[in-house]
Design a protein around this motif. Structure first.
Motif, PDB file in Angstrom:
ATOM      1  N   THR A  90       0.831  -1.198   0.000  1.00 49.53           N
ATOM      2  CA  THR A  90       0.000   0.000   0.000  1.00 49.53           C
ATOM      3  C   THR A  90       0.868   1.251   0.000  1.00 49.53           C
ATOM      4  OG1 THR A  90      -1.849  -1.083   1.117  1.00 49.53           O
ATOM      5  CG2 THR A  90      -1.702   1.320   1.316  1.00 49.53           C
ATOM      6  N   ALA A  91       0.653   2.106  -0.973  1.00 49.17           N
ATOM      7  CA  ALA A  91       1.466   3.308  -1.135  1.00 49.17           C
ATOM      8  C   ALA A  91       0.934   4.117  -2.310  1.00 49.17           C
ATOM      9  CB  ALA A  91       2.930   2.937  -1.397  1.00 49.17           C
ATOM     10  N   VAL A  92       1.465   5.315  -2.442  1.00 45.34           N
ATOM     11  CA  VAL A  92       1.281   6.066  -3.677  1.00 45.34           C
ATOM     12  C   VAL A  92       2.465   5.719  -4.586  1.00 45.34           C
ATOM     13  CG1 VAL A  92       1.056   8.325  -4.764  1.00 45.34           C
ATOM     14  CG2 VAL A  92       0.090   7.934  -2.489  1.00 45.34           C
ATOM     15  N   TYR A  93       2.155   5.350  -5.800  1.00 45.26           N
ATOM     16  CA  TYR A  93       3.173   4.922  -6.759  1.00 45.26           C
ATOM     17  C   TYR A  93       3.407   6.032  -7.789  1.00 45.26           C
ATOM     18  CZ  TYR A  93       3.169   0.199  -4.929  1.00 45.26           C
ATOM     19  OH  TYR A  93       3.319  -0.906  -4.121  1.00 45.26           O
ATOM     20  N   TYR A  94       4.667   6.272  -8.052  1.00 45.53           N
ATOM     21  CA  TYR A  94       5.065   7.315  -8.990  1.00 45.53           C
ATOM     22  C   TYR A  94       5.980   6.729 -10.058  1.00 45.53           C
ATOM     23  CZ  TYR A  94       3.814  10.311  -4.999  1.00 45.53           C
ATOM     24  OH  TYR A  94       3.163  10.915  -3.953  1.00 45.53           O
ATOM     25  N   CYS A  95       5.955   7.326 -11.247  1.00 45.12           N
ATOM     26  CA  CYS A  95       6.960   6.961 -12.243  1.00 45.12           C
ATOM     27  C   CYS A  95       7.826   8.181 -12.542  1.00 45.12           C
ATOM     28  CB  CYS A  95       6.326   6.432 -13.525  1.00 45.12           C
ATOM     29  SG  CYS A  95       5.501   7.671 -14.534  1.00 45.12           S
ATOM     30  N   ASN A  96       9.009   7.914 -13.021  1.00 46.21           N
ATOM     31  CA  ASN A  96       9.927   8.979 -13.402  1.00 46.21           C
ATOM     32  C   ASN A  96      10.952   8.423 -14.360  1.00 46.21           C
ATOM     33  OD1 ASN A  96      11.760  11.391 -13.177  1.00 46.21           O
ATOM     34  ND2 ASN A  96      10.301  11.899 -11.570  1.00 46.21           N
ATOM     35  N   GLY A  97      11.677   9.304 -14.993  1.00 48.43           N
ATOM     36  CA  GLY A  97      12.666   8.858 -15.959  1.00 48.43           C
ATOM     37  C   GLY A  97      13.881   9.754 -15.981  1.00 48.43           C
ATOM     38  N   ASP A  98      14.928   9.238 -16.582  1.00 45.04           N
ATOM     39  CA  ASP A  98      16.150  10.024 -16.713  1.00 45.04           C
ATOM     40  C   ASP A  98      16.938   9.519 -17.916  1.00 45.04           C
ATOM     41  OD1 ASP A  98      18.906  11.189 -16.126  1.00 45.04           O
ATOM     42  OD2 ASP A  98      17.732  11.943 -14.447  1.00 45.04           O
ATOM     43  N   GLN A  99      17.611  10.455 -18.544  1.00 48.01           N
ATOM     44  CA  GLN A  99      18.453  10.072 -19.672  1.00 48.01           C
ATOM     45  C   GLN A  99      19.614   9.182 -19.217  1.00 48.01           C
ATOM     46  OE1 GLN A  99      19.801  13.500 -21.830  1.00 48.01           O
ATOM     47  NE2 GLN A  99      20.691  12.312 -23.494  1.00 48.01           N
ATOM     48  N   TYR A 100      19.985   9.332 -17.949  1.00 50.86           N
ATOM     49  CA  TYR A 100      21.112   8.575 -17.412  1.00 50.86           C
ATOM     50  C   TYR A 100      20.611   7.614 -16.335  1.00 50.86           C
ATOM     51  CZ  TYR A 100      23.623  12.241 -19.821  1.00 50.86           C
ATOM     52  OH  TYR A 100      24.071  13.102 -20.780  1.00 50.86           O
TER      53      TYR A 100
END
Length: 121
Positions: A90-100
Motif C-alpha cells: 500500500t502506497a502512492v506509486y510514482y513513475c519517473n525517468g532520466d536520460q542517465y
C-alpha cells in the motif's frame, strides 16, 4: 514540457493484481531509463523497479518475483504489473525517468501526480 501521467491504482485484496501505467510525453521516451517508486503513509520514498532504455530491469528485494516492469516505446508508456499484492505494498506509486540510468538510481523520485494503491481485505 515533460509530462508523466500515472494510472491504474485502486483498492485490491491481498493476493490480487493491478497493472499501473505511466504515459510519458515531452521527451524522447525510448532513450530514457524509467522507474517506478512508492511512498507509503508516514514513510520515505523507495525505488520499486527500474528499466533501462535497452530493457534491462532491476527490482527492490521486497517485490522481486511479484512485480514486473515493462515498457512500450511505441506508446511512450511504462508499466508495472503487480501480482500477489500484500498490505505492505500500500502506497502512492510514482513513475519517473532520466536520460542517465545512474541518475535514476541515485535518488528515489516520489513526486508528481502518482496513483494510489491500497491492498486491504
Amino acid at each position: 514540457q515533460v509530462q508523466l501521467v500515472e494510472s491504474g491504482g485502486g483498492l485490491v485484496q491481498p493476493g490480487g493484481s493491478l497493472r499501473l501505467s505511466c504515459a510519458a510525453s515531452g521527451f524522447t521516451f525510448s532513450s530514457y531509463a524509467m522507474g517506478w517508486y512508492r511512498q507509503a503513509p508516514g514513510k520515505g520514498c523507495d525505488t520499486v523497479a527500474t528499466i533501462t532504455s535497452g530493457g534491462s530491469t532491476n527490482y527492490a528485494n521486497s517485490v522481486k518475483g511479484r512485480f514486473t516492469i515493462a515498457r512500450d516505446n511505441a506508446k511512450n508508456t511504462v508499466y508495472l504489473q503487480m501480482n500477489s499484492l500484500k498490505p505492505e505494498d500500500t502506497a502512492v506509486y510514482y513513475c519517473n525517468g532520466d536520460q542517465y540510468y545512474s541518475a535514476l538510481l541515485a535518488v528515489a523520485r516520489c513526486w508528481g501526480q502518482g496513483t494510489q494503491v491500497t491492498v486491504s481485505s
